[in-house]
Scaffold this active site. Structure first.
Site, PDB file in Angstrom:
ATOM      1  N   TYR A 130      58.232 -85.345 -82.407  1.00 34.65           N
ATOM      2  CA  TYR A 130      56.810 -85.241 -82.741  1.00 34.65           C
ATOM      3  C   TYR A 130      56.333 -86.581 -83.277  1.00 34.65           C
ATOM      4  O   TYR A 130      57.098 -87.345 -83.864  1.00 34.65           O
ATOM      5  CB  TYR A 130      56.498 -84.085 -83.681  1.00 34.65           C
ATOM      6  CG  TYR A 130      57.179 -84.030 -85.033  1.00 34.65           C
ATOM      7  CD1 TYR A 130      56.851 -84.911 -86.049  1.00 34.65           C
ATOM      8  CD2 TYR A 130      58.119 -83.040 -85.304  1.00 34.65           C
ATOM      9  CE1 TYR A 130      57.451 -84.825 -87.301  1.00 34.65           C
ATOM     10  CE2 TYR A 130      58.727 -82.940 -86.550  1.00 34.65           C
ATOM     11  CZ  TYR A 130      58.387 -83.840 -87.543  1.00 34.65           C
ATOM     12  OH  TYR A 130      58.983 -83.755 -88.779  1.00 34.65           O
ATOM     13  N   CYS A 131      55.082 -86.885 -82.996  1.00 29.95           N
ATOM     14  CA  CYS A 131      54.468 -88.176 -83.346  1.00 29.95           C
ATOM     15  C   CYS A 131      55.332 -89.360 -82.907  1.00 29.95           C
ATOM     16  O   CYS A 131      55.717 -90.203 -83.715  1.00 29.95           O
ATOM     17  CB  CYS A 131      54.192 -88.262 -84.852  1.00 29.95           C
ATOM     18  SG  CYS A 131      53.009 -89.563 -85.300  1.00 29.95           S
ATOM     19  N   PRO A 132      55.665 -89.440 -81.604  1.00 27.18           N
ATOM     20  CA  PRO A 132      56.520 -90.540 -81.144  1.00 27.18           C
ATOM     21  C   PRO A 132      55.818 -91.893 -81.253  1.00 27.18           C
ATOM     22  O   PRO A 132      54.593 -91.980 -81.108  1.00 27.18           O
ATOM     23  CB  PRO A 132      56.786 -90.180 -79.673  1.00 27.18           C
ATOM     24  CG  PRO A 132      55.617 -89.330 -79.270  1.00 27.18           C
ATOM     25  CD  PRO A 132      55.225 -88.570 -80.500  1.00 27.18           C
TER      26      PRO A 132
END
Length: 283
Positions: free
Chosen positions: A152-154
Site C-alpha cells: 500500500y502507498c508504493p
C-alpha cells in the site's frame, strides 16, 4: 541499502534539534492535528523563527487516505468497510495513497529550512533512509530502498527486507520548510494492515475502470520490524535510538512544544486541514 553521502549527513549537522515527541498521546491526539503540525513547523522553520525539528507521532487505529483515494467510484462503501473494522478515516492534504496508522506504527517528521541551501527531493528521502539505517543497526537489519509495487502507498523510497516493506517515506514542502516524513511499521502484523487497505480498494473500486491506477495490494509483501527481526521492537526503543543518533551529530537537543506564535499558525492550519478533509470526504 542507502549510500552515505556528505550532503545527506550534513542535513543532520544542525546546532540545535528541537524534539517534539507526540508518540504517547494516544486517543487525545487526532491524525488531522498531525498534518496541521507539520504545516505549522514548515512555515515557522522555513522562516527561521524556530530551529530544525524532529517530531514523533503515533495515532490509534486510523487510515489516512490520499487525495486520489477520495476519488474512487464507491468511496462510501470503502469508508463503511474501514469504519466497520474500527478505524477512523481521514484524507491528508498531500500526495501519496492510503496508509494505516495504529499504536504499532511510528511516524517521524524531519523538518528543516531550505533558505541557505536547496535540499533536493532525493536528498530528503536519502537523509531519512540514512537515519532509519542508524535506528535499525542494533537489530542487525539492512534494507533495500526501492518501490514495492504491490504494497500500500508504493513509492520509489519504500524500505524493505527480502521484498517485504516495513516503511514508506514522503515529503511536504511549504513556505521555505521541508518536512520529510516516514511511517515505520514497528510491531504488529504488516499483512493485517495490508488486508485492511486491500479490503478498502476492493469495495471502493469494485473492478471499475479508473483513470488513476490504484495498487493491487498483496498482504504478503508487508511486514513489521518485529516480524522481520524476530525480536521485540517497541516504539520507545526507536525513540531512544533517535535521540542517541542526534546527540552523536553534536547537536544540542531541545525538548519543547510549539511557541506562542506557532500556536496561532497551528490554529490556522488545523482549520484548513479540517475543511479540506471534509470537502474530500464529501466530494
Amino acid at each position: 541499502m542507502i549510500k552515505q553521502h556528505s550532503s545527506i549527513t550534513e542535513l543532520f549537522k544542525q546546532p540545535t534539534w528541537r524534539i517534539i515527541d507526540q508518540s504517547t498521546l494516544g486517543s487525545s491526539f487526532h491524525a488531522l492535528q498531525s498534518f496541521a503540525m507539520d504545516d505549522t513547523l514548515c512555515t515557522s522553520i522555513g522562516s527561521e523563527d524556530a530551529p530544525p525539528t524532529v517530531r514523533a507521532w503515533v495515532h490509534p487505529k486510523t487510515v489516512v487516505l490520499g487525495i486520489q483515494d477520495s476519488r474512487v467510484p464507491f468511496l462510501t462503501e470503502g469508508l463503511q468497510f474501514l469504519q466497520n473494522q474500527g478505524y477512523e478515516v481521514i484524507v491528508r492534504n498531500s500526495g501519496g495513497l492510503a496508509v494505516v496508522l495504529d499504536e504499532g506504527v511510528l511516524n517521524l517528521s524531519l523538518v528543516v529550512p531550505e533558505k541557505e541551501r536547496r535540499i533536493g527531493i532525493d536528498s530528503g528521502y536519502e537523509a531519512m533512509a540514512h537515519l532509519t539505517a542508524n535506528l535499525l543497526s542494533p537489530y542487525g537489519l539492512t534494507f533495500d530502498t526501492k518501490e514495492i509495487a504491490t504494497s500500500y502507498c508504493p513509492g520509489k523510497f519504500d524500505l524493505s527486507v527480502d521484498g517485504k516493506k516495513f516503511a514508506g517515506i514522503s515529503q511536504r514542502r511549504l513556505r521555505g520548510g521541508v518536512a520529510v516524513q516516514i511511517y515505520l511499521c514497528v510491531n504488529g502484523s504488516g499483512a493485517s494492515r495490508a488486508e485492511l487497505v486491500k479490503g478498502f480498494y476492493n469495495r471502493a473500486l469494485q473492478e471499475s475502470e479508473t483513470k488513476f491506477t490504484y495498487p493491487s495490494v498483496d498482504p504478503n509483501v508487508m511486514a513489521s520490524l518485529e516480524e522481520l527481526t524476530g525480536k521485540s521492537v517497541q516504539v520507545s526503543d526507536l525513540m531512544k535510538g533517535l535521540l542517541s543518533f542526534l546527540k552523536m551529530q553534536g547537536a544540542e537537543l531541545l525538548s519543547s512544544q510549539l511557541s506562542v506564535s506557532e500556536i496561532n499558525l497551528y490554529d490556522f492550519y488545523l482549520k484548513r486541514v479540517v475543511e479540506r478533509n471534509e470537502k474530500a470526504m464529501n466530494s
